[in-house]
Design a protein around this motif. Structure first.
Motif, short mmCIF file in Angstrom:
data_model
loop_
_atom_site.label_atom_id
_atom_site.label_comp_id
_atom_site.label_asym_id
_atom_site.label_seq_id
_atom_site.Cartn_x
_atom_site.Cartn_y
_atom_site.Cartn_z
N TYR A 7 0.82 -1.19 -0.05
CA TYR A 7 0.14 0.14 -0.17
C TYR A 7 0.89 1.15 0.06
O TYR A 7 1.98 1.35 0.48
CB TYR A 7 -0.79 0.08 1.11
N PHE A 8 0.14 2.40 -0.59
CA PHE A 8 1.05 3.54 -0.40
C PHE A 8 2.30 3.60 -1.05
O PHE A 8 3.27 4.01 -0.14
CB PHE A 8 0.96 4.26 0.89
N ASP A 9 2.59 3.19 -2.37
CA ASP A 9 3.77 2.83 -2.90
C ASP A 9 4.85 2.25 -2.03
O ASP A 9 5.92 2.55 -1.87
CB ASP A 9 4.17 4.34 -3.19
N ARG A 10 4.53 1.07 -1.40
CA ARG A 10 5.38 0.20 -0.94
C ARG A 10 5.81 0.80 0.69
O ARG A 10 6.62 0.07 1.14
CB ARG A 10 6.78 -0.41 -1.52
N GLN A 11 5.06 1.85 1.21
CA GLN A 11 5.42 2.50 2.33
C GLN A 11 4.75 1.45 3.31
O GLN A 11 5.04 1.56 4.54
CB GLN A 11 4.84 3.84 2.45
N VAL A 12 3.67 0.73 3.02
CA VAL A 12 3.08 -0.35 4.19
C VAL A 12 3.08 -1.67 3.29
O VAL A 12 2.41 -1.56 2.15
CB VAL A 12 1.73 0.18 4.58
N CYS A 13 3.84 -2.70 3.88
CA CYS A 13 3.71 -3.86 3.29
C CYS A 13 3.33 -4.87 4.42
O CYS A 13 3.57 -4.65 5.58
CB CYS A 13 5.05 -4.21 2.94
N SER A 14 2.59 -6.03 3.86
CA SER A 14 2.06 -6.97 5.12
C SER A 14 1.92 -8.33 4.18
O SER A 14 1.70 -8.52 3.08
CB SER A 14 0.78 -6.66 5.48
N ILE A 15 1.93 -9.27 4.95
CA ILE A 15 1.69 -10.80 4.60
C ILE A 15 0.34 -11.23 5.34
O ILE A 15 0.34 -11.20 6.50
CB ILE A 15 2.89 -11.73 5.07
N ALA A 16 -0.58 -11.63 4.69
CA ALA A 16 -1.84 -12.15 5.16
C ALA A 16 -1.93 -13.76 5.02
O ALA A 16 -1.17 -14.32 4.49
CB ALA A 16 -3.03 -11.72 4.02
#
Length: 93
Positions: A7-16
């Motif tokens: 999200y947000f140009d890779r400023q927020v990354c997560s693994i679901a």
């Protein structure tokens, strides 16, 4: 199965992922301010760092540090701000 989210140009990354405890994401936020929406109730726990959070209907930001959890109701938008890289885990429906 694991799903990677950016999200947000890779400023927020997560693994679901999903397991016997339900659906969850584990992620990291770069320093910055972000706005998210929910489709169900979410329980977010700060793992490292701190998040300043502006929940719906609130006028003041609240700070949550390592080990602290906050709840966000379904179908709302909320804001978070991180002053440094911050890790979190989020459990949801």
């Amino acid at each position: 199965m694991l799903n990677f989210n950016e999200y947000f140009d890779r400023q927020v990354c997560s693994i679901a992922f999903a397991n016997a405890e339900g659906n969850a994401t584990v992620g990291v936020m770069e320093a910055g301010e972000y706005e998210f929406g929910t489709s169900c109730t979410e329980y977010l726990t700060v793992v490292s760092g701190a998040l300043n959070v502006l929940l719906p209907g609130e006028s003041e930001w609240k700070t949550f540090g390592k080990g602290e959890t906050f709840t966000v109701p379904a179908n709302v938008r909320f804001k978070v701000a991180a002053g440094e890289q911050t890790a979190y885990v989020c459990f949801y429906c």
